[in-house]
Design a protein around this motif. Structure first.
Motif, PDB file in Angstrom:
ATOM      1  N   ILE A 139     -11.459  -9.522  22.009  1.00  0.00           N
ATOM      2  CA  ILE A 139     -10.330  -8.627  21.759  1.00  0.00           C
ATOM      3  C   ILE A 139     -10.540  -8.000  20.395  1.00  0.00           C
ATOM      4  N   VAL A 140     -10.419  -6.685  20.313  1.00  0.00           N
ATOM      5  CA  VAL A 140     -10.687  -5.952  19.077  1.00  0.00           C
ATOM      6  C   VAL A 140      -9.386  -5.325  18.586  1.00  0.00           C
ATOM      7  N   VAL A 141      -9.043  -5.626  17.336  1.00  0.00           N
ATOM      8  CA  VAL A 141      -7.812  -5.117  16.736  1.00  0.00           C
ATOM      9  C   VAL A 141      -8.176  -4.320  15.487  1.00  0.00           C
ATOM     10  N   THR A 142      -7.666  -3.097  15.393  1.00  0.00           N
ATOM     11  CA  THR A 142      -7.867  -2.307  14.172  1.00  0.00           C
ATOM     12  C   THR A 142      -6.518  -1.855  13.642  1.00  0.00           C
ATOM     13  N   ILE A 143      -6.369  -1.945  12.339  1.00  0.00           N
ATOM     14  CA  ILE A 143      -5.163  -1.458  11.655  1.00  0.00           C
ATOM     15  C   ILE A 143      -5.620  -0.560  10.514  1.00  0.00           C
ATOM     16  N   GLN A 144      -5.167   0.690  10.537  1.00  0.00           N
ATOM     17  CA  GLN A 144      -5.587   1.659   9.527  1.00  0.00           C
ATOM     18  C   GLN A 144      -4.358   2.322   8.905  1.00  0.00           C
ATOM     19  N   ASP A 145      -4.371   2.462   7.561  1.00  0.00           N
ATOM     20  CA  ASP A 145      -3.246   3.115   6.895  1.00  0.00           C
ATOM     21  C   ASP A 145      -3.760   4.104   5.854  1.00  0.00           C
ATOM     22  N   ASN A 146      -2.883   4.987   5.409  1.00  0.00           N
ATOM     23  CA  ASN A 146      -3.237   5.998   4.403  1.00  0.00           C
ATOM     24  C   ASN A 146      -2.629   5.662   3.042  1.00  0.00           C
ATOM     25  N   ALA A 183       0.817  -1.216   0.000  1.00  0.00           N
ATOM     26  CA  ALA A 183       0.000   0.000   0.000  1.00  0.00           C
ATOM     27  C   ALA A 183       0.852   1.269   0.000  1.00  0.00           C
ATOM     28  N   GLU A 184       2.168   1.122   0.243  1.00  0.00           N
ATOM     29  CA  GLU A 184       3.077   2.275   0.256  1.00  0.00           C
ATOM     30  C   GLU A 184       2.599   3.345   1.235  1.00  0.00           C
ATOM     31  N   ALA A 185       2.119   2.909   2.391  1.00  0.00           N
ATOM     32  CA  ALA A 185       1.564   3.832   3.376  1.00  0.00           C
ATOM     33  C   ALA A 185       2.666   4.625   4.076  1.00  0.00           C
ATOM     34  N   SER A 186       2.368   5.875   4.393  1.00  0.00           N
ATOM     35  CA  SER A 186       3.306   6.702   5.156  1.00  0.00           C
ATOM     36  C   SER A 186       2.864   6.814   6.613  1.00  0.00           C
ATOM     37  N   LYS A 187       1.602   6.485   6.885  1.00  0.00           N
ATOM     38  CA  LYS A 187       1.079   6.511   8.254  1.00  0.00           C
ATOM     39  C   LYS A 187       0.275   5.240   8.509  1.00  0.00           C
ATOM     40  N   ILE A 188       0.544   4.607   9.650  1.00  0.00           N
ATOM     41  CA  ILE A 188      -0.166   3.390  10.033  1.00  0.00           C
ATOM     42  C   ILE A 188      -0.553   3.517  11.501  1.00  0.00           C
TER      43      ILE A 188
END
Length: 383
Positions: free
Chosen positions: A322-329, A306-311
């Motif tokens: 248990i809740v896991v979230t991963i978000q990227d730009n 994804a070539e993300a600069s922010k994760i």
């Protein structure tokens, strides 16, 4: 012929014969690889000794060259004042000049022979290394075929209805495993194995160095070897951490994720933030390992594909889940279009499914990706 009409026994017989033939070829390739490795070690040892000998010969050649210059100068001096010297002095000058020239020619000839020998051995080392690399590559490909024939094709043949998808999925799993093994093999070969081989060669020369150059040079060589061994140990520890972070067993999920994400943040161009609920307690080792791998896979996908600069990674509790979230730009993707890059997500879905959890993936081209994972905690305690 349809899959329903295939005789499993006949298929097994065909697979057995095929695997037997392939295994024979694999054994021969292994022998070639081992022979190449042994020859590679022997040639390197010869090369090291020859270079030492060349260094000695080059120093002697410089001495002979100096002696030749002195003898020639003396001969020129006598020739200019020929009548001032007696016959014995003139004869001795000619003899010394001739002897100096002969000694210099012998040194130059020996130096040339050694250089040719060294070049020949270096070419041979290059050839042997290529043979070894080819054998390793072929063995890796054969291992992939054998794993598929003896594993997924035999074990999951009746469980997966869609034969084409079954083959693709099984092969990709095996290829991923083999690529990881190949990567580890290459890292061990190029890192600790090479260092230890160098230590072995240098240890064999310590006695020679002691005899020729004295104990101070020998102790210096031992100190250099100690430094090499420390580097090899550090590399082995890194490889062990990549296989399974020991902190996961000792400290638990949160500290291990903190350490991992900080390391990725330092080594990549992406900025990573991590938030978590401090009330999260130690969970079953299977669940902690699964969550770690899920976060690891999602973060690596965000960086590589994804070539993300922010994760942003977040861990929280919702009742008994248990809740896991991963978000990227990153660049995102169309979730309705199946691509090669979606194989990582497919593996994540399989892992979450085995834990009776759910995973939701929202992504839009050029707008990033959001992954939400929910896994029941108490269902894993009895596993």
């Amino acid at each position: 012929m349809s899959f329903q009409k295939l005789d499993p026994n006949a298929l097994d017989a065909i697979l057995d014969k095929t695997m037997e033939s392939i295994n024979t070829s694999k054994s021969k390739l292994f022998e070639i690889g081992e022979h190449s490795h042994e020859e590679y070690q022997e040639l390197n040892e010869q090369l090291l000794l020859l270079k030492e000998e060349l260094n000695t010969v080059q120093k002697l050649r410089e001495t002979r060259l100096h002696e030749d210059r002195i003898a020639r100068a003396e001969l020129v001096k006598i020739s200019k004042n020929f009548h001032n010297y007696g016959e014995p002095v003139i004869r001795r000058a000619y003899e010394q000049a001739s002897e100096a020239q002969i000694k210099l020619s012998i040194s130059l000839e020996k130096e040339t022979r050694l250089k040719d020998h060294i070049a020949s051995i270096e070419n041979r080392i290059s050839s042997v290394r290529k043979t070894s690399d080819k054998a390793e590559s072929f063995m890796s490909q054969i291992s992939t075929v054998l794993s598929f024939l003896g594993g997924e094709l035999r074990q999951y043949g009746e469980a997966i209805e869609d034969a084409k998808r079954k083959q693709e999925y099984g092969l990709r799993i095996i290829e991923a495993q083999e690529e990881e093994r190949k990567r580890l093999s290459r890292e061990i070969h190029d890192g600790p194995a090479q260092v230890l081989a160098n230590v072995l060669l240098r240890s064999q020369l310590i006695e020679r160095i002691y005899e020729k150059k004295g104990k101070d040079e020998a102790f210096k060589e031992i100190k250099d070897m100690r430094s090499l061994i420390e580097d090899a140990l550090s590399e082995v520890r890194r490889l062990i951490y990549d296989l399974r972070p020991m902190a996961l067993d000792d400290l638990g999920l949160i500290p291990t994720l903190l350490k991992y994400l900080n390391r990725v943040d330092e080594r990549s161009n992406a900025s990573i933030t991590f938030e978590y609920y401090e009330g999260i307690q130690r969970m079953h080792v299977r669940l902690e390992a699964a969550i770690f791998r899920l976060v690891q896979e999602a973060v690596q996908n965000a960086i590589k594909h994804a070539e993300a600069s922010k994760i942003h990674v977040d861990l929280n509790l919702d009742g008994d889940k248990i809740v896991v979230t991963i978000q990227d730009n990153g660049i995102g993707f169309d979730v309705n279009v199946r691509k090669d890059q979606s194989f990582g997500l497919l593996g994540m879905k399989e892992r979450v499914g085995l834990l009776n959890g759910t995973i939701k993936v929202d992504s839009t081209p050029k707008k990033g990706t959001y992954i939400l994972i929910r896994i029941p905690i108490h269902e894993q305690e009895g596993v």
